[in-house]
Design a protein around this motif. Structure first.
Motif, short mmCIF file in Angstrom:
data_model
loop_
_atom_site.label_atom_id
_atom_site.label_comp_id
_atom_site.label_asym_id
_atom_site.label_seq_id
_atom_site.Cartn_x
_atom_site.Cartn_y
_atom_site.Cartn_z
N LEU A 79 -93.11 -4.65 -34.22
CA LEU A 79 -94.29 -5.48 -34.47
C LEU A 79 -95.24 -5.38 -33.28
O LEU A 79 -94.82 -5.38 -32.13
CB LEU A 79 -93.87 -6.94 -34.66
N ALA A 81 -97.72 -7.65 -32.91
CA ALA A 81 -98.02 -9.04 -32.55
C ALA A 81 -97.04 -9.95 -33.29
O ALA A 81 -96.54 -9.61 -34.36
CB ALA A 81 -99.45 -9.38 -32.94
N ASP A 82 -96.78 -11.10 -32.71
CA ASP A 82 -95.88 -12.08 -33.32
C ASP A 82 -96.58 -12.73 -34.51
O ASP A 82 -97.62 -13.38 -34.34
CB ASP A 82 -95.49 -13.13 -32.28
N PRO A 83 -96.06 -12.58 -35.74
CA PRO A 83 -96.71 -13.15 -36.92
C PRO A 83 -96.90 -14.66 -36.83
O PRO A 83 -97.92 -15.19 -37.29
CB PRO A 83 -95.78 -12.80 -38.08
N LYS A 84 -95.96 -15.37 -36.22
CA LYS A 84 -96.11 -16.82 -36.09
C LYS A 84 -97.27 -17.17 -35.18
O LYS A 84 -98.04 -18.09 -35.45
CB LYS A 84 -94.82 -17.45 -35.55
N ALA A 85 -97.42 -16.43 -34.09
CA ALA A 85 -98.53 -16.69 -33.16
C ALA A 85 -99.87 -16.43 -33.85
O ALA A 85 -100.83 -17.18 -33.65
CB ALA A 85 -98.38 -15.83 -31.92
N ARG A 88 -100.62 -19.36 -36.15
CA ARG A 88 -101.04 -20.53 -35.38
C ARG A 88 -102.49 -20.38 -34.91
O ARG A 88 -103.28 -21.31 -34.97
CB ARG A 88 -100.12 -20.75 -34.18
#
Length: 100
Positions: A79, A81-85, A88
């Motif tokens: 990945l 980038a972090d999907p959760k970040a 948010r």
């Protein structure tokens, strides 16, 4: 009676191209054996099986997972980038837009 060989697929995708390779493997072959036999590591030399995660039809699997007929072994890219970040950040931007 079990067939000596089974049909499986090995899949890998990049943003601009994807490859799904059908192949016959010995009954009881592992995901790693299918990946190596498919030749996909030559076509995509950036794949590193010590770091790239794999799955079978979207479910996490190990390289030692025995395959069944019609399984699709998927090799995942790291990945960026972090999907959760990202979610948010989008949610926060949406709240900021409403305040204007």
């Amino acid at each position: 009676m079990d067939s000596p060989q089974i049909l499986v697929e090995v899949a890998y995708a990049e943003p601009d191209r994807q490859r799904i390779i059908p192949l016959m493997v010995e009954n009881g072959a592992t995901a790693e054996q299918a990946i190596v036999r498919s030749g996909i590591l030559t076509e995509f030399p950036q794949i590193d099986l010590s770091t790239n995660k794999i799955g079978i039809f979207g479910k996490a699997a190990s390289l030692q997972t025995p395959l069944r007929a019609w399984d699709r072994v998927e090799i995942y890219r790291p990945l960026l980038a972090d999907p959760k970040a990202i979610r948010r950040k989008r949610a926060a931007e949406g709240r900021d837009m409403k305040k204007r």
